[in-house]
Every structure is written in C-alpha cells, then in structure tokens.
Design an enzyme around this catalytic site. Structure first.
Site, PDB file in Angstrom:
ATOM      1  N   HIS A 199      -7.779  20.013  51.175  1.00  0.00           N
ATOM      2  CA  HIS A 199      -6.535  20.657  50.733  1.00  0.00           C
ATOM      3  C   HIS A 199      -5.672  21.166  51.896  1.00  0.00           C
ATOM      4  O   HIS A 199      -4.473  20.915  51.956  1.00  0.00           O
ATOM      5  CB  HIS A 199      -6.831  21.838  49.805  1.00  0.00           C
ATOM      6  CG  HIS A 199      -7.745  21.488  48.667  1.00  0.00           C
ATOM      7  ND1 HIS A 199      -7.751  20.260  48.070  1.00  0.00           N
ATOM      8  CD2 HIS A 199      -8.693  22.206  48.017  1.00  0.00           C
ATOM      9  CE1 HIS A 199      -8.652  20.241  47.099  1.00  0.00           C
ATOM     10  NE2 HIS A 199      -9.241  21.403  47.051  1.00  0.00           N
ATOM     11  N   ASP A 203      -7.343  14.324  45.834  1.00  0.00           N
ATOM     12  CA  ASP A 203      -7.288  15.690  46.349  1.00  0.00           C
ATOM     13  C   ASP A 203      -6.337  16.378  45.382  1.00  0.00           C
ATOM     14  O   ASP A 203      -5.130  16.122  45.412  1.00  0.00           O
ATOM     15  CB  ASP A 203      -6.713  15.712  47.769  1.00  0.00           C
ATOM     16  CG  ASP A 203      -6.678  17.122  48.319  1.00  0.00           C
ATOM     17  OD1 ASP A 203      -6.343  18.043  47.554  1.00  0.00           O
ATOM     18  OD2 ASP A 203      -6.993  17.320  49.500  1.00  0.00           O
ATOM     19  N   HIS A 204      -6.875  17.215  44.509  1.00  0.00           N
ATOM     20  CA  HIS A 204      -6.022  17.687  43.404  1.00  0.00           C
ATOM     21  C   HIS A 204      -4.828  18.504  43.891  1.00  0.00           C
ATOM     22  O   HIS A 204      -3.840  18.651  43.176  1.00  0.00           O
ATOM     23  CB  HIS A 204      -6.839  18.430  42.339  1.00  0.00           C
ATOM     24  CG  HIS A 204      -7.117  19.860  42.669  1.00  0.00           C
ATOM     25  ND1 HIS A 204      -8.124  20.248  43.499  1.00  0.00           N
ATOM     26  CD2 HIS A 204      -6.501  21.003  42.288  1.00  0.00           C
ATOM     27  CE1 HIS A 204      -8.126  21.558  43.613  1.00  0.00           C
ATOM     28  NE2 HIS A 204      -7.144  22.049  42.879  1.00  0.00           N
TER      29      HIS A 204
HETATM   30  C1  BG6 Z   1     -11.461  23.053  44.737  1.00  0.00           C
HETATM   31  C2  BG6 Z   1     -12.567  23.787  45.434  1.00  0.00           C
HETATM   32  O1  BG6 Z   1     -11.269  21.790  45.318  1.00  0.00           O
HETATM   33  O2  BG6 Z   1     -10.272  23.814  44.849  1.00  0.00           O
HETATM   34  C3  BG6 Z   1     -12.746  25.166  44.841  1.00  0.00           C
HETATM   35  O3  BG6 Z   1     -13.774  23.045  45.304  1.00  0.00           O
HETATM   36  C4  BG6 Z   1     -11.440  25.922  44.856  1.00  0.00           C
HETATM   37  O4  BG6 Z   1     -13.750  25.912  45.542  1.00  0.00           O
HETATM   38  C5  BG6 Z   1     -10.344  25.080  44.237  1.00  0.00           C
HETATM   39  O5  BG6 Z   1     -11.621  27.107  44.107  1.00  0.00           O
HETATM   40  C6  BG6 Z   1      -9.002  25.732  44.396  1.00  0.00           C
HETATM   41  O6  BG6 Z   1      -8.078  25.001  43.648  1.00  0.00           O
HETATM   42  P1  BG6 Z   1      -6.882  25.720  42.882  1.00  0.00           P
HETATM   43  O7  BG6 Z   1      -6.170  24.598  42.205  1.00  0.00           O
HETATM   44  O8  BG6 Z   1      -7.505  26.700  41.949  1.00  0.00           O
HETATM   45  O9  BG6 Z   1      -6.099  26.362  43.964  1.00  0.00           O
END
Ligand code: BG6
Length: 523
Positions: A266, A203-204
């Site tokens: 997230h 989960d990045h």
């Molecule tokens: C991703 C989603 O996991 O997270 C995207 O699939 C979203 O739809 C993105 O835009 C948001 O990540 P960040 O790091 O840009 O806040």
C-alpha cells in the site's frame, strides 16, 4: 427555452465507458468460506449487481472444503451483505435476482476431481461463454496458489493461449510472496500456466476512490503539477494509521509485520502515484511503467544506513478511546516474546531529477490514536524576509493534504490575515470534501477492482516487475531487523503516535510529523 444545464455539468468528461465493457462470464472464488469472500467480495458483487454493472449472463461459483448446499451458502451471504455492504440489508427482490447467479461447489483444492466438477458445472450452463470466459479469484493462502493454477490448467479451464476472444484471468490477493526471492519464484510458477496479462495482483488501496484521484488531481490540474518538484516541495509525509490492533489475525501478522503488511504494497503504491512522472498515455502499461520507474529510483537501504532511515515499533498495552487494550504480545496467536513490528516509520529518497534531495517520510501503525490515511505535501518556506523575518517558525509553510480516508478530501493550507486592526497572521484552509461535493456515494475498493478484472483492465493491479521492485526496497530493512530483539525504545503505548525514536527520524533534518486531524476537523 433557457437551458438548465450548468457549466460544470457540460464539463463532465467520461473516459472509461469503453474499458468497462464486460462479456458473458463466470467468476470462480477459491477460498469461498473465508473472511475476504463474506466481508468484501460478495458485498462488492452485490453492489455491482445493483448498479447493473455485472456481465450478463454471469455466474459466481464459490469453491471451498466445507460441506454445504448452494442454498445454505446464499443464506450466509445474504447475512454478510446485510452486515458488511455499504448499501445495508439487501432488498428481497434484488437479492433473489442476485442469488440466482450464485452457486456453491464443495471441493478440496488438492483433488483433481474438484476441478473436474467445476468444469462440468461451468459446461452445464446454457451459455457456453460461461466456461470460456472465467475470472478465477484466489482468496486462499498463498501456499495454494501454484497448485490451483496448475490444476486449472491441467483440466483445461485455464489456457495460456486463447483464441476467438475467449479469456481466462487469475486474481491473486496479497501478500504476493514473502521476499524478493519468493515473489520471483511465484512469478515463475504463474508464468508456466498463464501470461502476465492474465494475472491480476491485487492491492486494494489502488481501488480506493481517493487513491485513484491522485493521478487525476496531479495531471488534470495545471496549477499543482508545476509545483510538484524539488524546487517547491520541502518534503512529503504519508501516514496510514489505524486504531485497531491485530485482532484475530495474529497468526498471519506474526509472519507479516507492518513492513510486509502495509509498506511493501500500500505505502509504496501511494509513493509511486505521488512521485511518478506523467505517463505517456492513460493506457495501463504506460501508467505501470512510470510507477516502476519511480520505485526503481528509490535509494536502496544497506545494512549500515537502516537505523538512520527506518524505525520499527510494537504496541504495548494502553488505551484507545478511553478503553484499555492489550499489548501486541498478549494478542491471540502471537508469541509472548514476539519481535514483530506493528509500526514502521521510514525516510526515503527518490534519486531522480524531480525529487533529488526531497525526503519522503512514511509511517504506518496499529493501535495509534486514530484511523486515517493521508498524504501531506509540505511546501518550502517563504524567504526569510517580511512576515517570515518577524514570525520565524511560527509562520507555517504551505501544505496540501490529500486525505484518503475517512472524510475523504483535499486541503490546502495557506496563511491569512486575521481580521482586525492588528497585524496577525495564522494558517487558514481551503477544503474540498468528497461528501460535500458528490454526496456520500463512495464505492468500495473491491467493486472497482472486480469490475476492472472482469472487463480486462489491469491498470489498478500490480505488474510482476512492480511487485519485485517493491520487495527489493523492503527486503534489506527486513534483514536488518530480523533476529534483532526489540529494544525498550522501540515499544509504544497503544493509543500513542508510535515510539519516540520515530520523531528523531525527522528531527535530525529539522522536520516533525504532522498528525492527521480527528474526523470533522479538517486540519
Ligand atoms: C490490509 C492489511 O491490506 O490493509 C491490514 O492487511 C490493514 O492489516 C488494511 O488493516 C488497511 O486497509 P484499509 O482499507 O482499512 O485502510
């Protein structure tokens, strides 16, 4: 001679030198011609190379179906690094050193011969550790996960039992499943070929500096943690808003929607970190145990309560930064009568001792007026005497905002006297800015996650019970929405803060959304 070391420097405490120790190894990326590889993985690996954090020796193998040589792939990657890396265009010398480690392998993931070729390639490396210690990165469609691990296991590249300190690990991208049931099926599939300790579900958000700082902020400061409970906190708001629409990802998004794309992973992770109890230690399992406990304490939705606790929305055409933008239904690869949500707002309760009765409000959406992620802890009002008795609701309650992006920082909002002979009170802010304190250095989430996976630290990855619990929270909401066409009140104009019914979600309990402030204007 007088010391030039400041007290702050003396108090710098390094915790993770041991954990980040890597061993000679290979990284195999399945889905090497995809967006994730060029935009995120390779720039992150290149930056790790610059920081001298990659294992030594190290080999990166990209596997994909397209016909190309390693040379062509390296050239494509060099351009990608110039475009997407936080460090900009690569230095020629450094790039050449990095590129030596990069190899392309053409192959169909359905063919056994691809895995056989991969094995030969790894075996042909001078250091035998490069075939023994391997991180397999599945940057492919989820439908291919099971087949890949099965084939890797069949050809002996992925072993469930390992001896002599060898390791093989598998990293999987989200979405992990589609529902509780499908996640359980996937977990069982993986379990046939590898142990849970070998599986790294990404989960990045957990790789973001500011998200990691939530635990440090809570548990390395005594002043806030004593306030972190139902006695002092009125409610918590979490907003992750994006200006972008679905862009070219309409095909994916039609199956996902905001609930699966952002909430299941997230947002629930952010909630878990903000709400969890102190872990017994900083070991990964202790932290993950506490996150799961928190997720399990979230009150479940049933069919009847959903409308009062969950709001969805979909953007229609509107304006972002003064420019016209399309509605969701007009986006590429989106059905013209799609009912997929691009906005979700939720009111959740955590039924445990600490949080009983404290509402947690979340919202996430695309095509909102600004891109920002923040967590706002809204404290209770003062007793209705003295200043409050005279000012009423104009005396704002204190709040603490953890700004995750952009302009990462933490702001405490308090009330202060406006200088002068009159008695005037108004909100003032105490602000900590990452950039001001530490300079503009913020590693990308994938840098941290890749190095942790290579070093065998699973703390920032999602465990099987965590992913299943998260699905069990969002599944009932999904069931409630699916097959119900969107009603007029569920649409919102692009460039606004979502459908008006999301305001009612809070208004019924006397609350209101506090919108993140635009950049360069901290609260
Ligand atoms: C991703 C989603 O996991 O997270 C995207 O699939 C979203 O739809 C993105 O835009 C948001 O990540 P960040 O790091 O840009 O806040």
């Amino acid at each position: 001679m007088e010391s030039t070391i400041s007290l702050d420097e003396l108090l710098v405490c390094r915790l993770d030198t041991r954990q980040k120790k890597t061993t000679p190894s290979s990284l195999v990326i399945f889905g090497a011609s995809g967006d994730l590889t060029t935009r995120k993985l390779i720039p992150a690996l290149y930056n790790l190379h610059l920081e001298k954090l990659l294992p030594e020796p190290f080999l990166i193998v990209g596997v994909a179906r397209r016909d190309k040589t390693s040379e062509t792939w390296r050239n494509e990657l060099k351009e990608a690094v110039a475009k997407y890396s936080r460090t900009g265009a690569p230095d020629e010398n450094e790039w050449n050193k990095f590129a030596e480690k990069v190899v392309y392998l053409k192959g169909d993931l359905k063919d056994y011969s691809t895995y056989f070729d991969l094995k030969q390639l790894l075996k042909s490396q001078p250091d035998p550790k490069l075939v023994e210690n391997v991180l397999f990165y599945l940057a492919t469609a989820p439908g291919q996960f099971s087949e890949i691990v099965e084939q890797l296991s069949r050809c002996g590249l992925l072993k469930k039992e390992n001896t002599n300190g060898m390791w093989q690990r598998v990293v999987v991208e989200k979405p992990f499943g589609y529902s509780l049931e499908s996640a359980q099926v996937l977990n069982r599939e993986f379990a046939k070929y590898l142990h849970e300790t070998q599986l790294y579900r990404i989960d990045h958000y957990l790789g973001k500096e500011t998200v990691q700082n939530i635990l440090m902020f809570r548990f390395s400061n005594s002043i806030f943690e004593t306030l972190w409970n139902r006695q002092n906190i009125d409610h918590i708001q979490i907003t992750t808003s994006e200006k972008v629409g679905v862009g070219s990802r309409g095909g994916y998004y039609e199956d996902a929607g905001a609930l699966r794309d952002m909430v299941q992973n997230h947002i629930l992770q952010l909630l878990a970190l903000v709400g969890m109890e102190p872990p017994v230690s900083l070991e990964s399992e202790s932290i993950r145990d506490e996150k799961v406990k928190l997720l399990k304490s979230i009150r479940r939705f049933d069919e009847d309560m959903t409308p009062a606790y969950a709001v969805r929305g979909q953007y229609t055409e509107g304006e972002i930064d003064g420019l016209p933008v399309k509605g969701y239904r007009q986006e590429e690869k989106v059905k013209p009568d799609s009912n997929v949500e691009t906005y979700v707002a939720l009111k959740l309760y955590v039924d445990n001792w600490r949080w009983s009765g404290v509402p947690f409000f979340f919202r996430t959406g695309k095509r909102l007026p600004l891109s920002a992620s923040e967590i706002r802890i809204q404290f209770k009002r003062t007793p209705n005497v003295l200043f409050a008795a005279q000012c009423g609701p104009r005396l704002d309650a204190n709040s603490l905002t953890l700004r995750l992006q952009p302009e990462e920082g933490i702001t405490l909002r308090i009330n202060g006297k406006v200088p002068g002979t009159n008695v005037v009170v108004r909100p003032v802010r105490m602000h900590f800015s990452y950039n001001a304190e530490f300079g503009a250095y913020t590693p990308e989430a994938y840098e941290r996650l890749l190095i942790d996976a290579l070093a065998g630290d699973p703390t920032l990855f999602i465990r099987s019970d965590e992913v299943e619990t998260a699905w069990s929270i969002v599944d009932p909401i999904r069931k409630h929405w699916q097959d119900k066409p969107l009603s007029a009140e569920e649409f919102y104009k692009a460039g606004t803060w979502g459908p008006a019914i999301a305001d009612s979600l809070l208004a019924t309990s006397g609350h209101a959304w506090r919108n993140p402030s635009p950049p360069a204007n901290n609260k």
